[in-house]
Design an enzyme around this catalytic site. Structure first.
Site, mmCIF file in Angstrom:
data_model
loop_
_atom_site.group_PDB
_atom_site.id
_atom_site.type_symbol
_atom_site.label_atom_id
_atom_site.label_comp_id
_atom_site.label_asym_id
_atom_site.label_seq_id
_atom_site.Cartn_x
_atom_site.Cartn_y
_atom_site.Cartn_z
ATOM 1 N N LYS B 76 2.361 10.099 0.899
ATOM 2 C CA LYS B 76 2.686 10.264 2.318
ATOM 3 C C LYS B 76 3.960 11.093 2.412
ATOM 4 C CE LYS B 76 3.532 7.462 6.499
ATOM 5 N NZ LYS B 76 3.630 6.103 7.060
ATOM 6 N N SER B 151 0.583 5.070 10.930
ATOM 7 C CA SER B 151 1.126 6.405 10.790
ATOM 8 C C SER B 151 0.743 7.056 9.464
ATOM 9 C CB SER B 151 2.651 6.347 10.901
ATOM 10 O OG SER B 151 3.197 5.646 9.791
ATOM 11 N N SER B 175 1.068 0.317 9.435
ATOM 12 C CA SER B 175 0.709 1.715 9.164
ATOM 13 C C SER B 175 -0.006 1.984 7.850
ATOM 14 C CB SER B 175 1.956 2.602 9.240
ATOM 15 O OG SER B 175 2.389 2.675 10.561
#
Lengths: 95, 492
Positions: B76, B151, B175
């Site tokens: 990420k 997210s 998330s």
């Protein structure tokens, strides 16, 4: 609770965020909706409840007072918007 | 090879059936083919990946390989990676190349993983739909007109479309678990403090925790094992030794027909009430039936304060965010406005231009609730509610070993459907946020499909440090079902 436009501008000023008038208006509407949600908290009696800031309730750990990192000034200044002679450049603050 | 499990990939590498360079090339080619449709990656670094893969092949050749050596992975874009762009999904950091690696990145690099790139995300990890990225929304591989969840939606979509077999994520209010559920992959958020946050760009420090996405619980285990352990550079890192999170999975059950005999699964009444879509409820109920067949018993438990998790979270997390994001002022790194009159004007313009609307909103909320006269009414009140919510979990775990329920009230919604209504967006995290307030671990695993043919995720929640059991409970279900093996058409 309902925030006025002046209050939104004041919060934005405290947060150092430039908001246009149009953005301030739109932000106010959304913030008021969010604070409507947050206000649900007030209905709960929390007298005598100890606040909780860390999920495991551990105390902040202290480390020995000794240098653990080497000097990497050049590496870190390479990514700065403006530097000169090893210093970060910012607008003049003292006339 | 694309659909192979980690065990199969390991065997293929160790027996010379393939090489790490071949694997990296295979997945890189898929990323380059699929990314124009999915936008799951912000950065793809083919040259570096192939260099790392060649080094992994050398390690494998000299019999120095661990479980992850030579396996492709994506990070990420919230994790700092030395020499590679780390944007955090923001214009503020659109050109930021970190001078150091995050703890997670360093640990996985040492384990020999091959980083193929950095995945798309909601700006500063603030969002539930991946629509807040400066680089555009990630699309759900099951239906590109829908969100992948946020997210960490880029990481989840990348694993779902088999652009990469493994990916990292972070979970502040859900998330990892919510995008895992919405894209049909397995995702785990460990106990807060288990994985160091060093080099992970901070959103809300007492909530943020790194996690893993993979096709199965079995594949998640070795990645989490490689990431965990005490790190003196993070003052919230717990002083615990590393763990083998696959140890329970490796155990042979006494009764293979009932491998979960004796397990008590708690069902919180609050997670099955009004607001839960019927198709999601049906998939969860079917999964619970499967668990009963595996020998587990279900008991009703109560989390009476869970309904207050969202209000408390939207005070505490923005408060921490307003503090954490004060470092982005255009002085030492990140975006600086082109024109300004003085220092204060430079701060305001740089932050006004660099942060997107959702990030600005959360900073403003945080600034307000911490300001003089409001601290007690909001911040302190929310901290007290946090204790009540954490106490609910402690009481529930006296009656059960694992808590089960939905991850999200609905399946993935259409892109744009909630972007103008932050309150509706926030409410979509109603089943995940309480877990972050209590700091306990949670897993999302695929358990069926909704009426719209979109994936549904089952959430399993454990007591502190119960990750090995959680992954085992997920694994036993995945041994008797195939939801985790289903692939979207785009991944064919």
């Amino acid at each position: 609770m309902s925030l006025s436009l002046d209050e939104v501008r004041n919060i934005a000023s405290l947060a150092r965020i430039d908001l246009s008038d149009a953005d301030a208006e739109a932000t106010r509407d959304k913030l008021n909706g969010i604070f409507g949600l947050i206000e649900q908290m007030q209905a709960v009696d929390t007298d005598g409840v100890e606040p909780m800031s860390h999920p495991q309730e551990t105390a902040q750990r202290l480390r020995d007072d000794r240098v653990t990192e080497g000097d990497r000034r050049d590496d870190f200044q390479r990514i700065a918007p403006q530097t000169e002679a090893g210093l970060y450049l910012v607008p003049r603050v003292i006339e | 090879m694309i659909d192979s499990s980690l065990t199969e990939l390991r065997a293929a590498l160790d027996t010379g059936k393939t090489t790490s360079v071949e694997l990296a090339t295979l997945f890189l080619d898929r990323i380059e083919r699929l990314n124009p449709d999915l936008n799951a990656f912000i950065t793809i670094d083919r040259e570096r990946a192939l260099r790392e893969a060649a080094a992994a092949d050398a390690r494998i050749a000299r019999k120095d390989a661990g479980p992850l050596t030579g396996i492709p992975l994506a990070h990420k874009d919230v994790f700092c990676t030395e020499g590679v762009l780390t944007t955090c999904g923001s214009k503020m950091l659109a050109n930021f190349v970190s001078p150091y690696d995050a703890h997670v990145v360093g640990k996985l690099r040492n384990a020999g993983v091959v980083m193929l790139g950095k995945t798309n995300m909601d700006e500063f990890a603030m969002g539930s739909s991946n629509e807040n990225s400066h680089f555009g929304a990630t699309k759900n591989p099951w239906d590109v007109t829908r969100i992948p969840g946020g997210s960490s939606g880029g990481s989840a979509a990348a694993v779902a479309a088999r652009m990469v077999p493994l990916a990292t994520g972070t979970d502040t209010g859900g998330s990892v678990r919510q995008p895992a559920a919405m894209t049909g992959v397995t995702g785990i958020k460990p106990t807060y403090g288990t994985v160091s946050r060093y080099g992970m760009i901070a959103y809300a420090s007492s909530f943020d925790q790194a996690g893993v996405f993979a096709a199965s619980a079995e594949d998640c285990a070795p990645v989490l094992s490689a990431m965990c352990g005490f790190d003196p550079r993070d003052s919230t890192s717990l002083e615990r030794p590393g763990e083998d999170y696959g140890r329970e999975i490796a155990r042979t059950p006494t009764d293979p027909e009932k491998p979960l005999a004796g397990l008590r699964i708690g069902l919180p009444v609050e997670f099955f009430g009004e607001g839960l879509a019927n198709d999601v409820r049906a998939a969860i109920e079917a999964a619970l039936d499967a668990y009963r067949k595996l020998g587990a018993t279900t008991v009703e438990v109560a989390l009476p304060n869970a309904k207050l998790a969202i209000p408390a979270y939207y005070v505490l997390a923005p408060a921490e965010a307003s503090t954490n994001l004060s470092r982005f002022d255009g002085v030492r790194y990140g975006h600086r406005a082109a024109e300004y009159t003085d220092l204060d004007d430079m701060y305001r313009k740089s932050r006004g231009e660099g942060f997107g609307a959702e990030v600005q909103r959360r900073i403003l909320i945080g600034t307000y609730v911490l300001s003089h006269g409001y601290y007690d009414a909001y911040y302190l009140k929310a901290q007290k509610l946090r204790r009540l919510i954490a106490s609910d979990f402690a009481h529930a775990f006296e009656a059960c070993d694992v808590i089960a329920g939905p991850v999200s009230p609905t399946t993935a919604w259409k892109l744009g459907a909630k972007t103008d209504d932050p309150v509706q967006m926030y409410l979509s995290d109603i089943y995940t946020i309480a877990i972050n307030l209590a700091g306990v671990p949670g897993v999302s695993l695929p358990c069926g499909f909704g009426a719209d043919a979109m994936p549904v995720g089952l959430q399993l929640v454990g007591n502190h440090f119960d990750e090995a059991r959680l992954l085992d409970v997920a694994h036993r279900y995945q041994q008797v079902t195939d939801w985790h093996r289903r692939r979207p058409e785009i991944a064919a």
